[in-house]
Scaffold this active site. Structure first.
Site, PDB file in Angstrom:
ATOM      1  N   HIS A 188       0.843  -1.209   0.000  1.00 24.93           N
ATOM      2  CA  HIS A 188       0.000   0.000   0.000  1.00 24.93           C
ATOM      3  C   HIS A 188       0.874   1.254   0.000  1.00 24.93           C
ATOM      4  O   HIS A 188       0.943   1.998   0.986  1.00 24.93           O
ATOM      5  CB  HIS A 188      -0.881  -0.049   1.251  1.00 24.93           C
ATOM      6  CG  HIS A 188      -2.085   0.819   1.214  1.00 24.93           C
ATOM      7  ND1 HIS A 188      -2.039   2.164   0.958  1.00 24.93           N
ATOM      8  CD2 HIS A 188      -3.388   0.529   1.412  1.00 24.93           C
ATOM      9  CE1 HIS A 188      -3.264   2.660   1.016  1.00 24.93           C
ATOM     10  NE2 HIS A 188      -4.102   1.691   1.296  1.00 24.93           N
ATOM     11  N   GLU A 202      -0.705   1.073  -5.480  1.00 27.91           N
ATOM     12  CA  GLU A 202      -0.618  -0.102  -4.616  1.00 27.91           C
ATOM     13  C   GLU A 202      -0.606  -1.388  -5.442  1.00 27.91           C
ATOM     14  O   GLU A 202      -1.652  -1.902  -5.817  1.00 27.91           O
ATOM     15  CB  GLU A 202      -1.817  -0.100  -3.665  1.00 27.91           C
ATOM     16  CG  GLU A 202      -2.048   1.241  -2.965  1.00 27.91           C
ATOM     17  CD  GLU A 202      -3.437   1.343  -2.319  1.00 27.91           C
ATOM     18  OE1 GLU A 202      -4.021   0.303  -1.968  1.00 27.91           O
ATOM     19  OE2 GLU A 202      -3.938   2.469  -2.188  1.00 27.91           O
TER      20      GLU A 202
END
Ligand code: BG6
Length: 319
Positions: free
Chosen positions: A187, A294
């Site tokens: 992330h 991500e």
């Protein structure tokens, strides 16, 4: 006696190349490259990369966005840097084994073990790269969370700093005797100068699920992605991980993102209104200076049989 033509065996021993400096202080591991001064800092909670200072055009600068309100004591996931999402992305559907886990799973709030450093992983000369290894298992994860997902797993997360790049890779192993399904995602909160002049190339004509519109399936127009409002999309590039992604600022390339075995790419920016519902996001205007790109495997479940392993990675490069 000083001999003009010393036999090579008698020549002064060449000084060993300087080693990267690695320190574990409290719950943070930092590594600094002696050659360039570039650095990375990793919090044991989540093995979250908090900081990557990279050198480009003689400028050593922070390349990741970290909220001023990020909570770093392990009681919450870190808002910023590179949290690791496993074994479920987003809120779990109710009818699967991850149903009881919180959003984005158990890895980002568990305390990982620092397994050590190595200096030979990179492509450059000794001292020009350093790798930090972190481990998490069902036995070492936050017990309140691992109790909610009864599978035996081990995770190895490797963070490699080289001049101008940061690579993070994860190996997920099924150490138990029953198969499990999982998502995994890195992330990454990239720091950008101004989201309104930031563009992303490499995802044109790609199908995505638009989380802002109830997971509606859409196809990205050809060309670059520009940002004008809340963006929360799961892209599924037809070429899988082969497709390279470039993030540009006012038309100039800034970051390259390449992926190994992580076919999906989530693109997220909460923008000016949604940001107010994200308590640990500070300052609120900070949405202008971040963009989450991500890499992950989240649009469908990966299944691991006992003793099988899955490996995926991202490489972030300064352009
Ligand atoms: C993104 C999701 O990956 O993470 C978004 O697609 C979510 O929907 C964002 O809002 C942040 O999640 P969290 O749990 O860290 O607030």
């Amino acid at each position: 006696m000083d001999r003009r033509n010393k036999p090579s065996a008698l020549a002064a021993t060449k000084a060993a190349p300087p080693q990267a400096r690695v320190d574990l202080v409290g719950d943070r591991v930092t590594a600094v490259l002696p050659t360039t001064g570039e650095s990375v800092e990793v919090l044991l909670t989540g093995a979250t990369v908090l900081s990557w200072k990279g050198l480009k055009n003689d400028t050593l600068a922070e390349r990741l966005w970290l909220s001023d309100g990020a909570i770093l004591d392990g009681t919450k996931p870190v808002r910023g840097g590179i949290p690791v999402v496993f074994p479920v992305f987003g809120q779990s559907p109710a009818d699967v084994a991850t149903a009881k886990l919180p959003q984005h799973g158990l890895a980002r709030t568990s305390r990982w073990d620092f397994l050590g450093k190595s200096e030979s992983e990179g492509s450059g000369s000794p001292g020009s790269s350093v790798t930090l290894d972190f481990g998490l298992s069902a036995a070492s994860a936050n017990p309140a969370l691992s109790a909610l997902w009864p599978f035996d797993f081990t995770l190895l997360y490797r963070v490699t700093l080289e001049p101008g790049s940061l690579r993070t890779s994860i190996v997920i192993t099924n150490a138990g005797d029953k198969a499990f399904d999982f998502h995994v995602l890195l992330h990454t909160y990239l720091k950008v100068d101004d989201i309104t002049s930031t563009t992303v190339s490499g995802l044109g004509e790609t199908e995505y699920s638009d989380k802002v519109e109830g997971f509606k399936t859409k196809t990205q127009a050809a060309g670059d992605i520009a940002f004008t409002g809340e963006t929360d999309r799961v892209y599924k590039p037809a070429k899988g991980a082969e497709q390279a992604i470039t993030v540009s600022s006012a038309g100039a390339p800034v970051y390259g993102v390449t992926r190994d075995n992580l076919a999906d790419v989530v693109v997220w920016n909460p923008w000016s209104e949604k940001v107010h519902s994200v308590g640990d996001f500070a300052p609120k205007e900070g949405y202008r200076n971040m963009l989450c790109i991500e890499p992950g495997s989240v649009s469908s479940w990966q299944t691991l049989e006992p003793n099988e392993a899955f490996e995926g990675a991202q490489l972030l490069t300064l352009l």
